[in-house]
Enzyme design. Structure first.
Site, PDB file in Angstrom:
ATOM      1  N   TYR A 284     130.006 127.456  55.112  1.00  0.00           N
ATOM      2  CA  TYR A 284     131.018 126.424  54.395  1.00  0.00           C
ATOM      3  C   TYR A 284     131.211 124.948  55.010  1.00  0.00           C
ATOM      4  O   TYR A 284     130.373 124.704  56.372  1.00  0.00           O
ATOM      5  CB  TYR A 284     132.248 126.839  54.006  1.00  0.00           C
TER       6      TYR A 284
ATOM      7  N   GLY B 116     133.491 123.190  54.577  1.00  0.00           N
ATOM      8  CA  GLY B 116     134.586 122.565  55.651  1.00  0.00           C
ATOM      9  C   GLY B 116     135.319 124.333  55.206  1.00  0.00           C
ATOM     10  O   GLY B 116     135.405 124.511  53.989  1.00  0.00           O
TER      11      GLY B 116
ATOM     12  N   GLU C 176     139.462 118.161  53.766  1.00  0.00           N
ATOM     13  CA  GLU C 176     140.229 119.667  54.325  1.00  0.00           C
ATOM     14  C   GLU C 176     141.528 119.436  54.668  1.00  0.00           C
ATOM     15  O   GLU C 176     142.296 120.221  54.430  1.00  0.00           O
ATOM     16  CB  GLU C 176     139.366 119.812  55.421  1.00  0.00           C
TER      17      GLU C 176
ATOM     18  N   TYR D 146     136.431 122.563  41.587  1.00  0.00           N
ATOM     19  CA  TYR D 146     136.858 121.206  41.828  1.00  0.00           C
ATOM     20  C   TYR D 146     136.199 119.974  41.209  1.00  0.00           C
ATOM     21  O   TYR D 146     137.206 119.071  41.405  1.00  0.00           O
ATOM     22  CB  TYR D 146     135.515 120.675  42.982  1.00  0.00           C
TER      23      TYR D 146
ATOM     24  N   ARG E   8     124.978 127.090  55.796  1.00  0.00           N
ATOM     25  CA  ARG E   8     126.407 126.754  54.972  1.00  0.00           C
ATOM     26  C   ARG E   8     125.236 127.107  53.596  1.00  0.00           C
ATOM     27  O   ARG E   8     124.001 126.508  52.982  1.00  0.00           O
ATOM     28  CB  ARG E   8     125.802 125.114  55.286  1.00  0.00           C
TER      29      ARG E   8
ATOM     30  N   LYS F  84     125.738 126.565  50.757  1.00  0.00           N
ATOM     31  CA  LYS F  84     125.760 125.237  49.757  1.00  0.00           C
ATOM     32  C   LYS F  84     124.368 124.203  49.195  1.00  0.00           C
ATOM     33  O   LYS F  84     123.475 124.592  48.712  1.00  0.00           O
ATOM     34  CB  LYS F  84     126.578 124.273  50.181  1.00  0.00           C
TER      35      LYS F  84
HETATM   36  N1  BES Z   1     138.298 125.792  50.922  1.00  0.00           N
HETATM   37  C1  BES Z   1     136.902 125.676  50.894  1.00  0.00           C
HETATM   38  C2  BES Z   1     135.658 126.331  51.202  1.00  0.00           C
HETATM   39  C3  BES Z   1     135.957 127.234  50.309  1.00  0.00           C
HETATM   40  C4  BES Z   1     135.631 127.873  49.366  1.00  0.00           C
HETATM   41  C5  BES Z   1     135.646 129.273  51.438  1.00  0.00           C
HETATM   42  C6  BES Z   1     135.873 129.108  48.368  1.00  0.00           C
HETATM   43  C7  BES Z   1     136.228 130.038  50.123  1.00  0.00           C
HETATM   44  C8  BES Z   1     135.158 130.383  48.609  1.00  0.00           C
HETATM   45  C9  BES Z   1     136.978 124.493  51.565  1.00  0.00           C
HETATM   46  O1  BES Z   1     138.360 123.122  51.531  1.00  0.00           O
HETATM   47  C10 BES Z   1     135.796 123.394  50.654  1.00  0.00           C
HETATM   48  O2  BES Z   1     135.947 123.164  49.196  1.00  0.00           O
HETATM   49  N2  BES Z   1     135.047 122.987  51.102  1.00  0.00           N
HETATM   50  C11 BES Z   1     133.588 122.425  50.520  1.00  0.00           C
HETATM   51  C12 BES Z   1     133.651 120.921  50.858  1.00  0.00           C
HETATM   52  C13 BES Z   1     134.204 120.174  49.619  1.00  0.00           C
HETATM   53  C14 BES Z   1     134.026 118.624  50.551  1.00  0.00           C
HETATM   54  C15 BES Z   1     133.996 119.907  48.488  1.00  0.00           C
HETATM   55  C16 BES Z   1     132.642 123.036  51.664  1.00  0.00           C
HETATM   56  O3  BES Z   1     132.593 123.633  51.806  1.00  0.00           O
HETATM   57  O4  BES Z   1     132.067 122.984  50.792  1.00  0.00           O
HETATM   58 ZN    ZN Z   2     138.573 122.569  49.259  1.00  0.00          ZN
END
Ligand code: BES
Ligand code: ZN
Length: 642
Positions: A305, A307, A334, A416, A589, A591
């Site tokens: 991820y 974070g 975060e 989000y 990552r 994403k």
């Molecule tokens: N809590 C999430 C990571 C997550 C989401 C883990 C769903 C497991 C399942 C974290 O806070 C998050 O949203 N990370 C984003 C970054 C953010 C700036 C949008 C990411 O990992 O890209």
């Molecule tokens: Zn988050």
């Protein structure tokens, strides 16, 4: 059944005697932090992703005593659980997945009967512990080890680290992965305090998402050191996290600091220089930071991820290290979870927008506080464009565009971006001062408690709308929370945010020359706006000219590199392939990794052999979160060499 229900009722009442609202907070403070957190009992708070039946018996505290066995890739030792059982309860059900259970006893070491039920592909196995005759025990102790392929854990070889000399371990609990290394009730609505003693071989250091009690570690014999941690606030169990490796610490401010491998420390500390100021800004918005220290750890590049908001210790991908702090919105995000997520927590995963939408909204407010309206407006506009893109891709009526999403689908960006847009719409409707005051009181009134969409809406009605029928009508709360698409009262981003970029984009897209695009002078957000606004079909010469002019393939910024590589692959542009391969091999990552493979996979005859070839090589370096997603995309054939 009647009997069980009355038991359940008696217990629910017992667990909630402290009531809700302000009085409870005051009472909790007076009685100290070990107060047992209440469990919500409504139908909308029932978690279908756990085997636990907390109304019968629940875990209140977890004490881990585990050895990190790098040679065998296992966490091994005991978990001692404090439990509370309803009168007449004769068992407690825990979640477990792949755990090898060796023994279960009470605190005195008397064996207890237990059984592992059938394995469900998503939920794992129920671990049912019978209480035997007489009163339920107050503690159960489980001796166990995690499986070498436990999904929450990634055991890295030395080659997968920056230093290259020592192995590394990190965990990722959200959403339901912690049951692969901790036998407990793995549901966000069942809050638990915890403590841990972890042993690891020298010179490895261990950090966890709680207070560190032994900074240097104690000699545990056999060239191992023992580290102890404690979390006396009740937290959702997905927030228990660990990392271990050859890591070093540097202070960033009075209560902030960064852990990372020594080779990464300078770069990480420079990128994180504003962290203490972010905490101060967040406190001004949301109320006091309640977790003591706010440290971060910058992990090796396979962290799946961007974070993860593990309390007291945010986990971060190194891909946010851009050299110019332009991707530090991730840290604000975060950090913001320290309120939305960790303090007030989605009761179940279908309500995850309460974590992620609130947090995305606060992320943007923190960015505005630190860097001003312009940067915040640009990042807001990028987020809004993501909603519009999702509505086009999924369809405006698609169930996947709802905020409360019980479809069981993979986490999408909607929770989000649309979640943040919802809160921004309320803010702009009632005015910032009034909304800020409401939110601060919301966190205070619900601190350390689970939250559902329905509870949030009724809290809003009771404390913000207060019977103002016109306001109620203008807000369209139920539409926002439960319906697909975008309500017509949505607060739109300032069109001026990207006016200059949009003009340059329009001129370029109308056939204009690349020389007229002032890309080098733009911020990261402006560059992303430009790259994402280019048509998905472009002639190779124009792609080559863009690349030459702006050095896109060589970008050290992971977000702009990703945007460029997506564009290039969509155009089947061969010169980008080596860079795609380097990027896919250099970080894990999800994403970034999944969409690049999706684009290759979509370019069938051209891209599929490339995807297969790259994935065979990169798959072993990915965390299960990432490889699992790519496996599902490519299917069994994708994992074999072409
Ligand atoms: N809590 C999430 C990571 C997550 C989401 C883990 C769903 C497991 C399942 C974290 O806070 C998050 O949203 N990370 C984003 C970054 C953010 C700036 C949008 C990411 O990992 O890209
Ligand atoms: Zn988050």
């Amino acid at each position: 059944m009647r009997r069980l229900l009355s038991l359940a009722f008696a217990f629910a009442v017992a667990a909630c005697t402290s009531g809700t609202g302000n009085d409870q907070n005051a009472a909790a403070e007076a009685r100290g932090p070990r107060e047992v957190a209440p469990i919500l009992t409504g139908a909308d708070a029932r978690d279908t992703q756990t085997y636990a039946r907390p109304e019968v018996a629940r875990v209140t505290r977890v004490a881990l005593d585990l050895d990190a066995d790098f040679a065998n890739r296992r966490m091994a030792g005991t978990a001692t659980l404090d439990i509370q059982a309803a009168q007449g309860a004769h068992e407690i059900i825990l979640d477990s997945r792949g755990l090898e259970i060796e023994a279960v006893t009470d605190a005195a070491g008397q064996p207890l009967q237990y059984a592992l039920g059938a394995n469900d592909a998503a939920k794992g196995q129920p671990l049912t512990i019978r209480f035997g005759e007489g009163a339920a025990p107050t503690q159960v102790r489980i001796r166990y080890r995690s499986a070498p392929d436990a999904e929450a854990l990634q055991w890295l070889t030395p080659q997968q680290t920056a230093g290259g000399r020592h192995p590394y371990l990190f965990s990722q609990g959200q959403a339901i992965l912690n049951r692969t290394w901790i036998p407990t009730q793995d549901s966000p609505g069942i809050r638990q305090t915890w403590e841990a003693r972890i042993t690891a071989p020298e010179p490895m250091k261990v950090v966890m998402s709680g207070e560190r009690l032994t900074p240097e570690g104690e000699d545990a014999g056999n060239r191992r050191r023992a580290y102890r941690f404690r979390m006396d606030h009740p937290v959702a169990p997905y927030l228990i996290a660990i990392a271990a490796g050859d890591i070093a610490f540097r202070e960033l401010g009075p209560r902030t600091g960064v852990w990372t491998e020594p080779a990464m420390l300078d770069r990480a500390a420079a990128e994180l220089a504003d962290t203490e100021r972010m905490v101060e800004a967040a406190e001004r918005l949301n109320g006091p930071y309640r977790w003591g220290r706010y440290d971060v750890i910058v992990l090796p590049p396979s962290f799946p991820y961007g974070g993860m908001e593990n309390p007291t210790l945010t986990f971060l991908t190194p891909t946010f290290l851009a050299g110019d702090r332009s991707l530090n919105g991730l840290v604000a995000h975060e950090l913001a979870h320290s309120w939305s997520g960790n303090l007030v927590t989605n009761a179940t995963w279908p309500d995850r927008w309460l974590n992620e939408g609130f947090t995305s909204y606060f992320e943007n407010r923190i960015m505005e506080a630190l860097y001003g309206r312009q940067r915040a407006a640009q990042e807001e506009a990028l987020s809004f464009a993501e909603i519009e893109k999702a509505l086009v891709e999924l369809g405006a009526d698609a169930p996947g565009t709802r905020l409360r999403d019980d479809s069981g689908a993979e986490s999408s960006g909607i929770v989000y971006d649309k979640g943040a847009a919802f809160l921004r719409t309320i803010e702009r409707t009632v005015g910032r001062a009034r909304f800020d005051a409401y939110l601060t009181s919301y966190f205070d009134r619900h601190a350390f408690q689970p939250m559902t969409t329905a509870r949030f809406l009724s809290d809003l009605r009771a404390n913000l709308i207060r019977g103002d029928a016109a306001l109620e009508q203008r807000l369209q709360l139920d539409r926002w929370a439960y319906q697909p698409g975008l309500p017509d009262n949505v607060a739109r981003p300032d069109p001026a945010a990207f006016a200059a970029v949009d003009r340059a984009l329009a001129a370029y897209n109308a056939g204009g020359d690349v020389g007229a695009v002032p890309y080098s002078g733009w911020t990261t957000a402006e560059r992303l706006r430009f790259l994402n606004g280019l048509p998905r079909e472009m002639p190779a010469e124009r792609l080559a000219a863009l690349d030459r002019a702006f050095n896109l393939t060589a970008s050290g910024n992971s977000e702009t590199l990703f945007a460029w590589l997506q564009l290039a692959l969509a155009n089947r542009y061969p010169p980008a392939v080596p860079a795609v391969e380097r990027f896919l091999a250099g970080q894990g990552r999800r994403k970034f990794v999944l969409p690049l493979f999706e684009t290759l996979w979509g370019a069938e005859d051209w891209g599929r052999p490339i995807a297969r070839r790259i994935y065979v090589r990169t798959r072993p370096s990915y965390h299960s979160v990432t490889s699992g997603a790519v496996d599902r995309l490519l299917g069994a054939q994708g994992r074999q060499a072409p």
